[in-house]
Design a protein around this motif. Structure first.
Motif, mmCIF file in Angstrom:
data_model
loop_
_atom_site.group_PDB
_atom_site.id
_atom_site.type_symbol
_atom_site.label_atom_id
_atom_site.label_comp_id
_atom_site.label_asym_id
_atom_site.label_seq_id
_atom_site.Cartn_x
_atom_site.Cartn_y
_atom_site.Cartn_z
ATOM 1 N N TYR A 153 -20.961 59.762 53.706
ATOM 2 C CA TYR A 153 -21.935 60.581 54.409
ATOM 3 C C TYR A 153 -23.022 60.906 53.387
ATOM 4 C CZ TYR A 153 -18.223 61.548 57.885
ATOM 5 O OH TYR A 153 -17.237 61.457 58.830
ATOM 6 N N MET A 154 -24.217 60.341 53.582
ATOM 7 C CA MET A 154 -25.252 60.471 52.565
ATOM 8 C C MET A 154 -26.551 60.987 53.159
ATOM 9 S SD MET A 154 -24.554 57.050 50.281
ATOM 10 C CE MET A 154 -25.320 57.745 48.821
ATOM 11 N N THR A 204 -15.826 59.480 42.744
ATOM 12 C CA THR A 204 -16.332 58.556 43.760
ATOM 13 C C THR A 204 -17.732 58.934 44.222
ATOM 14 O OG1 THR A 204 -15.056 59.794 45.425
ATOM 15 C CG2 THR A 204 -14.090 57.767 44.571
ATOM 16 N N LYS A 205 -18.042 60.211 44.213
ATOM 17 C CA LYS A 205 -19.425 60.638 44.507
ATOM 18 C C LYS A 205 -20.396 59.966 43.538
ATOM 19 C CE LYS A 205 -22.362 64.810 44.698
ATOM 20 N NZ LYS A 205 -23.339 64.449 43.644
ATOM 21 N N SER A 206 -20.066 59.971 42.259
ATOM 22 C CA SER A 206 -20.938 59.362 41.253
ATOM 23 C C SER A 206 -21.085 57.863 41.468
ATOM 24 C CB SER A 206 -20.388 59.640 39.849
ATOM 25 O OG SER A 206 -20.396 61.018 39.563
ATOM 26 N N VAL A 207 -19.983 57.185 41.808
ATOM 27 C CA VAL A 207 -20.039 55.737 42.009
ATOM 28 C C VAL A 207 -20.896 55.390 43.221
ATOM 29 C CG1 VAL A 207 -18.670 53.730 42.707
ATOM 30 C CG2 VAL A 207 -17.890 55.184 40.846
ATOM 31 N N GLY A 212 -26.151 53.400 45.444
ATOM 32 C CA GLY A 212 -27.212 53.669 46.415
ATOM 33 C C GLY A 212 -26.752 53.458 47.838
ATOM 34 N N SER A 213 -27.472 54.062 48.780
ATOM 35 C CA SER A 213 -27.043 54.087 50.183
ATOM 36 C C SER A 213 -26.948 52.693 50.788
ATOM 37 C CB SER A 213 -27.998 54.951 51.008
ATOM 38 O OG SER A 213 -29.330 54.490 50.892
#
Length: 548
Positions: A153-154, A204-207, A212-213
């Protein structure tokens, strides 16, 4: 290991989907035996009570065993509150259901409190984690907590709070109170009971944000949705888990140095492409435990193919520099045939003199098109639906089906410039609906138009789950329909000035003979059919080709 579908082991028929527990063993020597009890669809609550889950796993624990515990995704289920409904079976609140008590030891959640002596709440994530910890220790085992893999979710390239399982501001369905922050609840248990914890959510947020989206869309990291993993991503998560264990001083003496470069795809196949034209795809690349700690990984493409990291500079050889023994990178591959022939080979990946793997590539070049370059363009700005044509193409205005319940305009940012672009409702359905579309028509004025590229700018607003399917047909969708692509465009929380990305689909070969018309339809929708105020913006829809 106990957990959910992001950790479990899958059978061959589910590939390329993986759980990160499958990728865990290669990081340890033969003195470590790994038993993966994780199962898809389970929450901390359902795994605890379901026969064949915790009862079986707990019985297998021996003194000195480490037990890795990761739940959270399915704890967020809601809906039917009957005794067999999803909330009753799976659902938990991070701490307490009344959302007024932050001390997990003393919930006051009304009907959810089933044991007034301990004030244990039956729908508390905190309480179930506490039970696992105490019961593992009672067997002589050593519990280790790991927070959940993020959801995709971005918004504006950043994983949202809900994507990080922080539902402090999110009420599920008709529930009176927000569910709370699940990783924070796990950290509270770790602190209270002195349990080692690894923050997989932060890792995992950082990866995801590093790639990129666009580069995390199926099948490049997540597969086949916003939650599950492919082989590369599962390996990266397993490595995060191992590094976290090492930081906690857990199993360090059993860990292997395992230098490797992992890709999200082992093969990249291109559709037939005309000579002197190009088409492109990409794959994700990650290196870990590399030696030396700083260096350069080199990728070398075979004849007919070129490489890039920015889609601007293309070369047959690409250097990826790294520090800290690791890197993540998106690599773009361009197929650029110069003759009518088949092309194949492998992209070699090397570190110094050592081979680090390869990615097979293939494509077929067609004889170069001769004729008149022709195209149709629909700016889709200022509420206009008008189209314009070049060369020997003819177009008509875009058509918005009656089932698109509302449309409007907004400010979209394209290449750092703001435009007033058209936007359309994406909510009410969670999959493409054949009655809800925007249609674009192009035809040759004479001869045959061979369409080679369909391109458009898209953006989403109101949430990260806006999608669009792009389909085309040469018989008005009567019998012939082809899915060109499925796109999850960048999401923006603001309705003004939000970023739009271009999505070109080149390397196509769509012949449109005289008297025929190519119909291209886009179908907007949102991942959750019950949500509102989610929109798809569109600008500069272009259909290009050559008329002979």
């Amino acid at each position: 290991m106990i957990g959910d579908s992001t950790m479990t082991t899958y059978t061959a028929d589910r590939r390329p989907q993986y759980g990160w527990g499958e990728k865990f063993a290669p990081f340890f020597n033969n003195n470590v035996t790994i038993k993966n009890w994780a199962a898809g669809g389970r929450s901390s609550r359902s795994f605890y009570y379901e026969s064949g889950m915790w009862d079986v796993a707990k019985a297998a624990i021996q003194s000195g065993d480490y037990v890795i515990i990761q739940f959270g995704h399915n704890d967020q289920k809601y809906g039917d509150t009957t005794s067999t409904g999803p909330y009753a079976t799976y659902g938990t609140y991070a701490i307490c259901s009344d959302s007024t008590v932050t001390d997990g030891e003393n919930c006051t959640g009304g009907s959810d409190v089933v044991d007034t002596t301990t004030t244990r709440e039956e729908h508390s994530y905190y309480q179930f984690l506490k039970r696992y910890v105490t019961e593992v220790r009672a067997k002589g085992g050593i519990p280790v907590l790991m927070t959940s893999v993020v959801r995709r979710y971005m918004s504006a390239g950043v994983v949202t709070a809900e994507g990080q399982h922080d539902l402090s501001a999110v009420k599920k369905g008709t529930e009176a109170n927000p569910r709370g922050n699940y990783p924070a609840a796990m950290k509270a248990v770790a602190t209270k009971y002195n349990v080692p914890i690894v923050d997989i959510t932060a890792g995992t947020k950082s990866v995801v944000e590093a790639y990129g989206s666009a580069a995390v869309v199926t099948p490049y990291l997540f597969y086949p949705d916003d939650t599950h993993l492919n082989g590369l991503y599962a390996t990266l998560v397993a490595k995060m888990a191992v590094d976290g264990l090492k930081t906690n001083g857990v199993l360090s003496s059993y860990m292997l140095s395992n230098p490797q470069v992992v890709t999200s795809a082992s093969t990249v196949s291109f559709s037939d492409t005309y000579a002197n034209n190009t088409s492109s795809q990409f794959f994700n690349l990650a290196g870990m435990d590399l030696s030396p700690a700083a260096g350069t990984v080199t990728l070398t493409a075979p004849s007919g193919f070129k490489l890039s990291t920015d889609q601007t500079s293309w070369s047959t050889s690409l250097d990826v520099s790294y520090t800290g023994s690791a890197f993540t990178k998106t690599v773009y591959v361009q197929f650029a045939p110069t003759a009518a022939q088949s092309y194949s080979g492998s992209i070699a990946i090397t570190l110094g003199a050592s081979s680090m793997g390869a990615v097979a590539v293939s494509g077929k070049g067609l004889a170069a098109l001769t004729g008149t370059d022709s195209s149709g363009l629909w700016a889709m700005m200022n509420a206009s639906l008008s189209g314009s044509a070049t060369g020997l193409a003819t177009v008509s205005d875009a058509v918005v089906s009656a089932s698109i319940t509302s449309s409007s305009t907004t400010t979209g940012t394209i290449n750092s410039t703001n435009y007033t672009v058209n936007r359309y409702t994406a909510t009410g359905i969670a999959a493409a609906d054949s009655t809800r579309y925007i249609e674009f028509l192009v035809a040759p004025s004479s001869g045959t138009l061979t369409v080679t590229t369909i391109s458009s700018y898209f953006g989403g607003s109101g949430g990260s789950g806006v999608y669009v399917d792009i389909l085309y047909s040469t018989d008005g969708f009567a019998t012939s329909t082809t899915l060109a692509s499925k796109v999850n465009p960048p999401s923006n929380t603001s309705s003004a000035g939000y970023v739009m990305n271009q999505y070109p689909y080149s390397g196509l070969t769509i012949p449109v003979t005289s008297g025929k018309t190519l119909s291209v339809r886009i179908y907007p929708y949102y991942k959750d059919s019950t949500s509102t105020n989610k929109f798809l913006s569109i600008a500069n829809m272009t259909i290009q080709g050559t008329v002979q």
